[in-house]
Every structure is written in structure tokens, then in C-alpha cells.
Design an enzyme around this catalytic site. Structure first.
Site, mmCIF file in Angstrom:
data_model
loop_
_atom_site.group_PDB
_atom_site.id
_atom_site.type_symbol
_atom_site.label_atom_id
_atom_site.label_comp_id
_atom_site.label_asym_id
_atom_site.label_seq_id
_atom_site.Cartn_x
_atom_site.Cartn_y
_atom_site.Cartn_z
ATOM 1 N N LYS A 62 -10.823 6.398 -4.823
ATOM 2 C CA LYS A 62 -10.977 6.487 -6.274
ATOM 3 C C LYS A 62 -12.116 6.834 -6.927
ATOM 4 O O LYS A 62 -12.269 7.450 -8.172
ATOM 5 C CB LYS A 62 -10.600 4.858 -6.665
ATOM 6 C CG LYS A 62 -9.149 4.393 -6.501
ATOM 7 C CD LYS A 62 -9.061 2.897 -6.921
ATOM 8 C CE LYS A 62 -7.571 2.376 -6.647
ATOM 9 N NZ LYS A 62 -7.527 1.053 -6.866
ATOM 10 N N GLU A 116 -1.560 -1.459 4.134
ATOM 11 C CA GLU A 116 -2.588 -1.873 3.273
ATOM 12 C C GLU A 116 -2.856 -3.088 3.560
ATOM 13 O O GLU A 116 -4.102 -3.642 3.292
ATOM 14 C CB GLU A 116 -2.247 -1.712 1.747
ATOM 15 C CG GLU A 116 -3.424 -1.533 0.810
ATOM 16 C CD GLU A 116 -2.936 -1.473 -0.611
ATOM 17 O OE1 GLU A 116 -2.336 -2.336 -1.256
ATOM 18 O OE2 GLU A 116 -3.044 -0.325 -1.177
ATOM 19 N N GLY A 125 -0.983 -7.240 -5.198
ATOM 20 C CA GLY A 125 -0.375 -6.306 -5.607
ATOM 21 C C GLY A 125 1.021 -6.078 -5.114
ATOM 22 O O GLY A 125 2.124 -5.789 -5.230
#
Ligand code: F6P
Length: 538
Positions: A504, A345, A259
Site C-alpha cells: 500500500k 491473511e 475485516g
């Protein structure tokens, strides 16, 4: 950790002990500026204003060798599954290898598909830009990219960076699930002339899917076939179909594109629509040029390698926990945010590839703002605070406003002044001299003390001619490879992101509670906050 790697870390630590107390300024003799910089035709990475000497650099190069950087680099470019926890290759480099040779994953050359997708993106971008693709109300005036993390930061950062080349429709970027974000974009767009691009590698990210549904509902109030004004960028083509988006406007990519490394492919569609396919190609070319440089340049000539080694020196060896990214290039305003994801990240992990606890610190906290704004905000702490913050400056020879070049010159003077001030500082005698005409005795001493700059604070500077699409490609690929090298030296997998999962999961579990379900199973703090917010309108 192999004994060779352990030895290399130990040697560096021992060297640091020997040199930690000296002043950077005293290292300036001979041609230090040339010896402690890496340069290509267009880019100069100056790290002379650090406490590194020839021995330190050699020990860092030994460290990279002991970590088998060359082997890992070859493995990445060859399509080996170096993202071991997800069993995936790491080949964002293939997305910019447009004029290069084959790139194979599991024995298959992926370049045909990469080129086909690029050609489809280009055809679509052209049709949006020239008005042959229209909304129900005519030519597209606004593009809304809905995505988050890597599906937002890359195109958002790039579109701002290349603002001087932006000649397509207006582009908006919606990422936050906070309704304030999408509401203020929808308010200024006309649904009949807006293209919505849903950018999500997985097409499951709750923020993106929630915003996409909101945009679809907004559009359906005025447009009979809203899905016709939607495009999707994703690896999950079944899910884009379920959302109702015509496969003709779905641009897919493979799972070997992470990503945060994805702006080179379909995720860059909004950027391509903004600046046009030609400029986007130049951006890809810049990235490909850096890939070749990274693979071919030896030792201290290699920019990503040297940027990474300076990073390792400051973070893992000197113990400086953060690094500030300070672009003296206002169009790079979003670069610090982009690099926060790219670096934190990727290298914010406490477990090494083989599952053992990391024996050194993970990557640094990355933060920053463009100069000169930061100078009037947080530079106070960088200059006089008790913690050392290595700074990374970026500066161009020219801006894009020739009529205001005198302002650009002032910008450059400020950039260079900051790195000089950080290194040189101002001692007590000089501080005293500054105020001797106003104070005397004890008051002179007190006032002078406040005006002392400790100096000896390290920085690196990346200088380039101008922020063109090609240059942006070089710079972003430079940072990507820097992250890769640091990850290899730390022994971690820079390409997974398990650390985002727990939040999440808990958010999903908390949703019914914030909507009214019983909160008593939660810890007292969480339940108390739910109660407080419910009493006030949640
Ligand atoms: O949650 C983190 C993350 O997976 C990032 O790595 C990624 O860039 C972002 O979410 C968005 O993911 P997607 O593109 O699948 O919506």
C-alpha cells in the site's frame, strides 16, 4: 516455544517418519469411518481418507493442549485483547451471540450495542426491501456494495451462497480499483433507483474510496441529492460524515471485529437486503451454534479442532504446501476466494506472537474452484502431479432444485468418486488391464504407465443436508475457528495483517510516478516498466 510444545512437535514429526510410507487404504479396518470423523446433527467432517491413525490424532491433540488452545479459546470469547500487536479484543463471535449472554470488553457489555445495530440494520433492510426507502426514481432495484477484502468477500460470497433465498433487490459487488469493475456495474444500474453501500472498516482504503467517489459522481449526474442514496458501513463515523452520508444510514462497528471476520455485522448489510432479515438471523444463529459447539465439544468430537489438526498434519508435518477447497455446491463458488483471505491473511505470518521467527511453516496456500468444473481443469495435477495436494470437499445431500435432483445426485457421485480415486489410485496392473486390448509389448507398458494413478492422496469431506442460511453460518464459523486453532498452534497472531502494508505504501509513492513524475529513483526494473507503459499510453 515452550519445552512442552517443542516436545509435542517432535513427537509428531517422529510419528510421521514412522508412517509416511504406508498407504491410507490399508488403514481401513474396524470402524475407521466413524472413528475418523466428527459429526454434529447436521454436519459430518470425514477425515478417514488421510494418513492419520489413532496415535497421530492423539499427538495432534497433545500439540493443541501444549499450545494452550483451551486457554486461548477462553481468552478470545472473554474479550481479552488477544490481537496483541494491535491491542484489540477479537469478538466477531459477539455479532452472532444475539440470544446469548453478556460479552464484555474492558468491563463493558457490548451486546446492547450489537443488538441495537442489528435492529437498525434490519429496519433499514426492511425499508429497502418493502419500498418505503426509495431512490429519487422510486423503489430500489439495485444495491451496489463497494468494498474490498473483508468488506467485499464475505457479503459477495454469502449472497451467491444464498442465491435460492435472494428475494430482495439485485446486489452488485464492486471491489477492484480497476475501472472495468465499477464501469460494468454502473452500466447496468439506474442511478435513480440504486442504493450504494460503501463498506470499509477504516473508510480510508484507497480502492474503496476511489470507487465510492466514482459512484457518487455517476449518481450526481441524474440525482439531485446523491448522498441520500448512499449508506456506509464503517468503524470511522467521522469519515463517513465527511463523505456526506447521513448518520441515519451509517452502521458502525467496533475495532474488535476484524475485516475478514466482519460479514456477521454491518458489513453483511447487502446480504441482509438480498435475503431478508429473517434469513440473515438464521445465518447468525448457525454461526452462534458453531461457537457453542467449538467451546463445548470435547477432543475428536470438535469439528473446528479436528479440521485444524488435519490442516496442521498436512501442512506443517507432512509438508504439503497448499490445500484445495473444492465445494461440490455451485453456490459456494466464491468460498475458495473467501477462505483465501480468511486463512492466508490470518495465518500467513513468519513471526510468532512473541516476536521470534516462526520455527514451523506458516499457514498453507489455499485455493480452489467448485466441482465438477475443477475436474475438467486442474484435477489432472491433483491426481498425477508429483506434489501432494490435500483436498477439502464440501457436499450437500440436497440442492435447491428438486425437479433436477438427478443432476444433484450426479454431482454427489462425482464428489465421492474424486476422494475415492485420490485415495485408491490405480496401479500398473490395473492400468495395463485397461489398455491390453489395444496395445501390446513395449507399447502396452508405455501406455499403461501413463494411466497409473499413484493414489494415497489425502482428502477430507464436509457433508451437510442443504446449504441454508443457518448452514452457511455454521460452515463459515467452522472455518473461522479452524483458522483460530491453527494460529494458536503456530503461535502467531491470526488477527493482524501487517503484510499488506508495504505494498500500500509503495503504491501511494508510485502514484505520482505513473502520473508522470521522474522514475529515476526507482530500481531499474520498476523504472523500465514505467517507461514501457508510458511509451504506450500510461
Ligand atoms: O489491506 C487489507 C485489509 O485491511 C483487509 O484486512 C480488509 O478486509 C481490507 O483491507 C479492507 O479494509 P477496509 O474494510 O478498512 O476498507
Amino acid at each position: 516455544m515452550t519445552p512442552e510444545l517443542q516436545k509435542a512437535w517432535d513427537a509428531l514429526r517422529a510419528h510421521h517418519k514412522d508412517v509416511a510410507d504406508r498407504r491410507i487404504k490399508t488403514l481401513f479396518h474396524g470402524d475407521r469411518a466413524a472413528a475418523f470423523s466428527a459429526q454434529t446433527e447436521d454436519l459430518k467432517l470425514d477425515y478417514a481418507k488421510t494418513n492419520l491413525d489413532a496415535e497421530g490424532v492423539q499427538l495432534l491433540l497433545d500439540l493443541a493442549r501444549a499450545a494452550d488452545l483451551e486457554g486461548r479459546r477462553a481468552a478470545m470469547f472473554s474479550g481479552a485483547p488477544i490481537n496483541e500487536t494491535e491491542g484489540r479484543a477479537v469478538l466477531h463471535t459477539a455479532l452472532r451471540n444475539i440470544d446469548g449472554g453478556p460479552v464484555t470488553v474492558d468491563g463493558q457489555d457490548v451486546m446492547g450495542e450489537v443488538r441495537d445495530t442489528l435492529a437498525r440494520m434490519e429496519a433499514f433492510a426492511k425499508s429497502v426491501r418493502d419500498g418505503s426507502f426509495t431512490g429519487q426514481g422510486g423503489r430500489i432495484t439495485d444495491v451496489i456494495n463497494i468494498g474490498i477484502g473483508g468488506s467485499d468477500l464475505g457479503p459477495a460470497m454469502g449472497t451467491l451462497a444464498l442465491a435460492p433465498y435472494h428475494d430482495g433487490p439485485r446486489c452488485h459487488f464492486v471491489s477492484n480499483v480497476d475501472p472495468a469493475d465499477i464501469a460494468q456495474v454502473l452500466e447496468v444500474c439506474n442511478p435513480e433507483t440504486t442504493l450504494v453501500i460503501v463498506a470499509s472498516k477504516t473508510f480510508t482504503t484507497i480502492e474503496t474510496m476511489t470507487n465510492a467517489r466514482t459512484a457518487k459522481a455517476w449518481m450526481s449526474e441524474r440525482v439531485s441529492d446523491p448522498a441520500a442514496q448512499f449508506a456506509a458501513l464503517s468503524t470511522a463515523e467521522d469519515k463517513t460524515a465527511a463523505f456526506g452520508i447521513d448518520p441515519a444510514r451509517v452502521f458502525g462497528f467496533a475495532d474488535w471485529v476484524g475485516g475478514r471476520y466482519s460479514m456477521w455485522g454491518p458489513i453483511g448489510l447487502s446480504l441482509m437486503i438480498a435475503v431478508g432479515p429473517r434469513a440473515f438471523r438464521a445465518f447468525l444463529d448457525g454461526g452462534a451454534q458453531m461457537d457453542r459447539h467449538f467451546q463445548a465439544a470435547e477432543g475428536t468430537d470438535n469439528l473446528p479442532l479436528m479440521l485444524a489438526l488435519v490442516g496442521i498434519w498436512h501442512n506443517q508435518i507432512c509438508g504439503y504446501a497448499t490445500r484445495a477447497v473444492l465445494p461440490y455446491d455451485n453456490n459456494l463458488s466464491r468460498l475458495p476466494a473467501y477462505l483465501q483471505q480468511l486463512e492466508m491473511e490470518s495465518n500467513g505470518k513468519g513471526v510468532s506472537m512473541d516476536g521470534a521467527d516462526l520455527e514451523v511453516h506458516s499457514g498453507p496456500v489455499v485455493w480452489g474452484e467448485p466441482g465438477t468444473n475443477g475436474q475438467h481443469a486442474f484435477y489432472q495435477l491433483i491426481h498425477q502431479g508429483t506434489r501432494v495436494i490435500p483436498c477439502e470437499f464440501l457436499v450437500a445431500a440436497r440442492g435447491h432444485r428438486d425437479e433436477l435432483h438427478h443432476q444433484h445426485q450426479l454431482l454427489v457421485a462425482n464428489c465421492l468418486a474424486q476422494s475415492e480415486a485420490l485415495m485408491t489410485g490405480r496401479d500398473l496392473d490395473a492400468a495395463r488391464a485397461k489398455v491390453a486390448d489395444r496395445f501390446e509389448g513395449d507399447e502396452l507398458e508405455r501406455q499403461a504407465k501413463h494411466r497409473v494413478f499413484p493414489g494415497n492422496r489425502p482428502s477430507v469431506t464436509l457433508a451437510y443436508p442443504q446449504l441454508t442460511p443457518f448452514r452457511l453460518g455454521q460452515i463459515i464459523a467452522l472455518y473461522e475457528h479452524r483458522v483460530f486453532v491453527e494460529g494458536v498452534i503456530l503461535g502467531i497472531n491470526s488477527f493482524d495483517q501487517w503484510g499488506v502494508e508495504l505494498g500500500k505504501e509503495l503504491a501511494t509513492a508510485l502514484q505520482p510516478i505513473v502520473e508522470g513524475a521522474d522514475a529515476s529513483g526507482k530500481d531499474g526494473s520498476t523504472a523500465g516498466l514505467v517507461g514501457f507503459l508510458r511509451d504506450r499510453g500510461l
